[in-house]
Design a protein around this motif. Structure first.
Motif, PDB file in Angstrom:
ATOM      1  N   LYS A 172    -126.054  13.802 -96.441  1.00  0.00           N
ATOM      2  CA  LYS A 172    -126.457  12.506 -97.004  1.00  0.00           C
ATOM      3  C   LYS A 172    -127.126  11.591 -95.986  1.00  0.00           C
ATOM      4  O   LYS A 172    -126.958  10.367 -96.017  1.00  0.00           O
ATOM      5  CB  LYS A 172    -125.260  11.805 -97.662  1.00  0.00           C
ATOM      6  N   GLU A 173    -127.900  12.201 -95.081  1.00  0.00           N
ATOM      7  CA  GLU A 173    -128.613  11.400 -94.085  1.00  0.00           C
ATOM      8  C   GLU A 173    -129.642  10.480 -94.731  1.00  0.00           C
ATOM      9  O   GLU A 173    -129.932   9.406 -94.206  1.00  0.00           O
ATOM     10  CB  GLU A 173    -129.289  12.312 -93.055  1.00  0.00           C
ATOM     11  N   ILE A 174    -130.202  10.905 -95.852  1.00  0.00           N
ATOM     12  CA  ILE A 174    -131.155  10.035 -96.564  1.00  0.00           C
ATOM     13  C   ILE A 174    -130.497   9.470 -97.832  1.00  0.00           C
ATOM     14  O   ILE A 174    -131.175   9.002 -98.740  1.00  0.00           O
ATOM     15  CB  ILE A 174    -132.470  10.770 -96.905  1.00  0.00           C
ATOM     16  N   GLY A 175    -129.174   9.493 -97.847  1.00  0.00           N
ATOM     17  CA  GLY A 175    -128.425   8.944 -98.971  1.00  0.00           C
ATOM     18  C   GLY A 175    -128.365   9.894-100.154  1.00  0.00           C
ATOM     19  O   GLY A 175    -128.514  11.107-100.009  1.00  0.00           O
ATOM     20  N   GLU A 176    -128.149   9.333-101.322  1.00  0.00           N
ATOM     21  CA  GLU A 176    -128.119  10.131-102.549  1.00  0.00           C
ATOM     22  C   GLU A 176    -129.552  10.448-102.970  1.00  0.00           C
ATOM     23  O   GLU A 176    -130.416   9.574-102.972  1.00  0.00           O
ATOM     24  CB  GLU A 176    -127.419   9.354-103.668  1.00  0.00           C
ATOM     25  N   LYS A 186    -131.462   6.158 -98.940  1.00  0.00           N
ATOM     26  CA  LYS A 186    -131.539   5.643 -97.568  1.00  0.00           C
ATOM     27  C   LYS A 186    -132.818   6.033 -96.844  1.00  0.00           C
ATOM     28  O   LYS A 186    -133.024   5.655 -95.692  1.00  0.00           O
ATOM     29  CB  LYS A 186    -130.342   6.149 -96.751  1.00  0.00           C
ATOM     30  N   GLY A 187    -133.679   6.812 -97.482  1.00  0.00           N
ATOM     31  CA  GLY A 187    -134.903   7.257 -96.822  1.00  0.00           C
ATOM     32  C   GLY A 187    -135.521   8.439 -97.545  1.00  0.00           C
ATOM     33  O   GLY A 187    -135.202   8.705 -98.708  1.00  0.00           O
ATOM     34  N   TYR A 188    -136.382   9.169 -96.849  1.00  0.00           N
ATOM     35  CA  TYR A 188    -137.021  10.323 -97.477  1.00  0.00           C
ATOM     36  C   TYR A 188    -137.427  11.362 -96.437  1.00  0.00           C
ATOM     37  O   TYR A 188    -137.502  11.078 -95.237  1.00  0.00           O
ATOM     38  CB  TYR A 188    -138.229   9.894 -98.316  1.00  0.00           C
ATOM     39  N   ILE A 189    -137.682  12.576 -96.927  1.00  0.00           N
ATOM     40  CA  ILE A 189    -138.118  13.693 -96.086  1.00  0.00           C
ATOM     41  C   ILE A 189    -139.494  14.132 -96.570  1.00  0.00           C
ATOM     42  O   ILE A 189    -139.705  14.309 -97.774  1.00  0.00           O
ATOM     43  CB  ILE A 189    -137.144  14.888 -96.177  1.00  0.00           C
ATOM     44  N   GLU A 190    -140.406  14.315 -95.648  1.00  0.00           N
ATOM     45  CA  GLU A 190    -141.751  14.780 -95.968  1.00  0.00           C
ATOM     46  C   GLU A 190    -141.944  16.163 -95.355  1.00  0.00           C
ATOM     47  O   GLU A 190    -141.738  16.349 -94.155  1.00  0.00           O
ATOM     48  CB  GLU A 190    -142.776  13.801 -95.405  1.00  0.00           C
ATOM     49  N   ILE A 191    -142.335  17.136 -96.192  1.00  0.00           N
ATOM     50  CA  ILE A 191    -142.448  18.531 -95.731  1.00  0.00           C
ATOM     51  C   ILE A 191    -143.850  19.057 -96.034  1.00  0.00           C
ATOM     52  O   ILE A 191    -144.142  19.435 -97.169  1.00  0.00           O
ATOM     53  CB  ILE A 191    -141.406  19.436 -96.417  1.00  0.00           C
ATOM     54  N   ILE A 201    -138.454  13.097 -91.071  1.00  0.00           N
ATOM     55  CA  ILE A 201    -137.370  12.403 -91.757  1.00  0.00           C
ATOM     56  C   ILE A 201    -137.504  10.907 -91.504  1.00  0.00           C
ATOM     57  O   ILE A 201    -137.551  10.455 -90.354  1.00  0.00           O
ATOM     58  CB  ILE A 201    -135.985  12.907 -91.297  1.00  0.00           C
ATOM     59  N   TYR A 202    -137.574  10.151 -92.574  1.00  0.00           N
ATOM     60  CA  TYR A 202    -137.682   8.689 -92.513  1.00  0.00           C
ATOM     61  C   TYR A 202    -136.386   8.097 -93.051  1.00  0.00           C
ATOM     62  O   TYR A 202    -136.047   8.280 -94.214  1.00  0.00           O
ATOM     63  CB  TYR A 202    -138.849   8.201 -93.372  1.00  0.00           C
ATOM     64  N   ILE A 203    -135.669   7.386 -92.197  1.00  0.00           N
ATOM     65  CA  ILE A 203    -134.433   6.726 -92.616  1.00  0.00           C
ATOM     66  C   ILE A 203    -134.658   5.222 -92.525  1.00  0.00           C
ATOM     67  O   ILE A 203    -135.162   4.720 -91.506  1.00  0.00           O
ATOM     68  CB  ILE A 203    -133.235   7.172 -91.747  1.00  0.00           C
ATOM     69  N   ASN A 204    -134.314   4.516 -93.582  1.00  0.00           N
ATOM     70  CA  ASN A 204    -134.577   3.086 -93.665  1.00  0.00           C
ATOM     71  C   ASN A 204    -134.080   2.330 -92.429  1.00  0.00           C
ATOM     72  O   ASN A 204    -132.926   2.482 -92.028  1.00  0.00           O
ATOM     73  CB  ASN A 204    -133.910   2.493 -94.917  1.00  0.00           C
ATOM     74  N   GLY A 205    -134.986   1.552 -91.820  1.00  0.00           N
ATOM     75  CA  GLY A 205    -134.623   0.720 -90.681  1.00  0.00           C
ATOM     76  C   GLY A 205    -134.583   1.439 -89.355  1.00  0.00           C
ATOM     77  O   GLY A 205    -134.223   0.853 -88.332  1.00  0.00           O
TER      78      GLY A 205
END
Length: 320
Positions: free
Chosen positions: A139-143, A242-247, A258-262
């Protein structure tokens, strides 16, 4: 040493033979094509001990342990089942069949003959995909809220008589749509409850473009798109609370961001081992050595699950 036979000698079979050559656990033993010229050219490039101009004769060869089915989609079910009847382990190119009913038949044959079967959905076995799934699980980028993936390219010239234009086995959904569909389903631990889809049908009467929105029982939205008449950057985006992953090039990825908010985004990299097909070959060898009848990453039921959703995409687009 696991001895392989290849049925069907098109471009994908050549890539498979090259990838197999990197392995110390398996080797190319026999090939089969109904065109002698193809057999001779293939054998000259990828050395093997036996050449057959009849698929059934290859399956009767008791030296062969495993068979790679590299025929057009419409022949996958029949020759997979024939190979299983001869107790040959099977690696069948994607899509595993034309619909879920065909995969049901393959599953039954695999279980009846107590013989290994796996769909060659190479993305499932690439190490970076496993790392991405860990990030999601932790859950690094949340739900997870949504996953979007496409496989669109502009094939400028399709040869007359190509299976791509065959109303029975052609079209973008079966040929390239299976990639984003399988990818999205792999990332979401839930079942699809609703499908909205649309297709564009070309002059040959097959879908040249499709887009589908999948609503999963847990609320996640999957968006898949595929075409062979237009280009689009091939990327998958997994969005969370909490963020998003771009592949980029998610079907054979070596990098993801990996982009995590803040926080500052970070990159994970995992080079492909030899090429994008080697990992699936390695998985077959691993399963056979352990006397497993299926892979945990692409089980019989998982192939069936994907094909059931593919059928729903067809149904939702009113194209059958």
């Amino acid at each position: 040493m696991i001895k392989w036979g290849i049925i069907g000698l098109g471009n994908i079979a050549q890539r498979f033979a090259k990838s197999l050559s990197y392995s110390n656990e398996g080797k190319l033993y026999a090939i089969a094509s109904r065109t002698k010229e193809k057999c001779d050219a293939f054998q000259e490039r990828y050395r093997c001990e036996k050449i057959y101009e009849d698929y059934e004769e290859l399956l009767k060869d008791e030296e062969i342990d495993s068979v790679y089915i590299a025929l057009p989609h419409g022949f996958h079910k029949y020759w997979s089942i024939e190979a299983l009847k001869h107790n040959k382990a099977v690696l069948c190119e994607k899509p595993v069949g034309l619909n879920a009913g065909e995969m049901e038949e393959i599953k039954n044959a695999a279980l009846l003959n107590n013989t290994f079967f796996m769909e060659a959905m190479k993305t499932r076995f690439i190490q970076l995909i496993h790392e991405i799934k860990k990030i999601i699980k932790n859950k690094e980028i949340g739900e997870i809220e949504s996953i979007e993936a496409n496989f669109c390219s502009h094939v400028k010239e399709i040869k007359e008589g190509s299976y791509l234009l065959d109303k029975n086995q052609g079209g973008a959904l079966l040929d390239v749509g299976i990639y984003p569909l399988s990818f999205v389903i792999d990332m979401i631990d839930s079942e699809v409850k609703k499908v909205n889809a649309n297709m564009e049908i070309n002059e040959a009467g097959v879908d040249s473009y499709f887009k589908a929105i999948l609503t999963f029982e847990n609320g996640v939205i999957g968006i898949i798109e595929g075409a062979f008449d237009r280009d689009k950057e091939r990327t998958a985006i997994i969005k969370g609370t909490k963020g998003y992953i771009e592949i980029p090039i998610y079907n054979r990825p070596s990098i993801a961001k990996i982009y995590i908010n803040g926080e500052e985004p970070y990159t994970i990299e995992e080079e492909l081992e030899f090429d994008d097909m080697y990992a699936e070959i390695k998985e077959v060898h691993k399963c056979l050595k352990a006397s497993r009848l299926q892979s945990e990453y692409m089980s019989l039921d998982e192939s069936l699950r994907v094909m059931k959703v593919l059928d729903e995409v067809k149904k939702a687009s009113n194209f059958n």
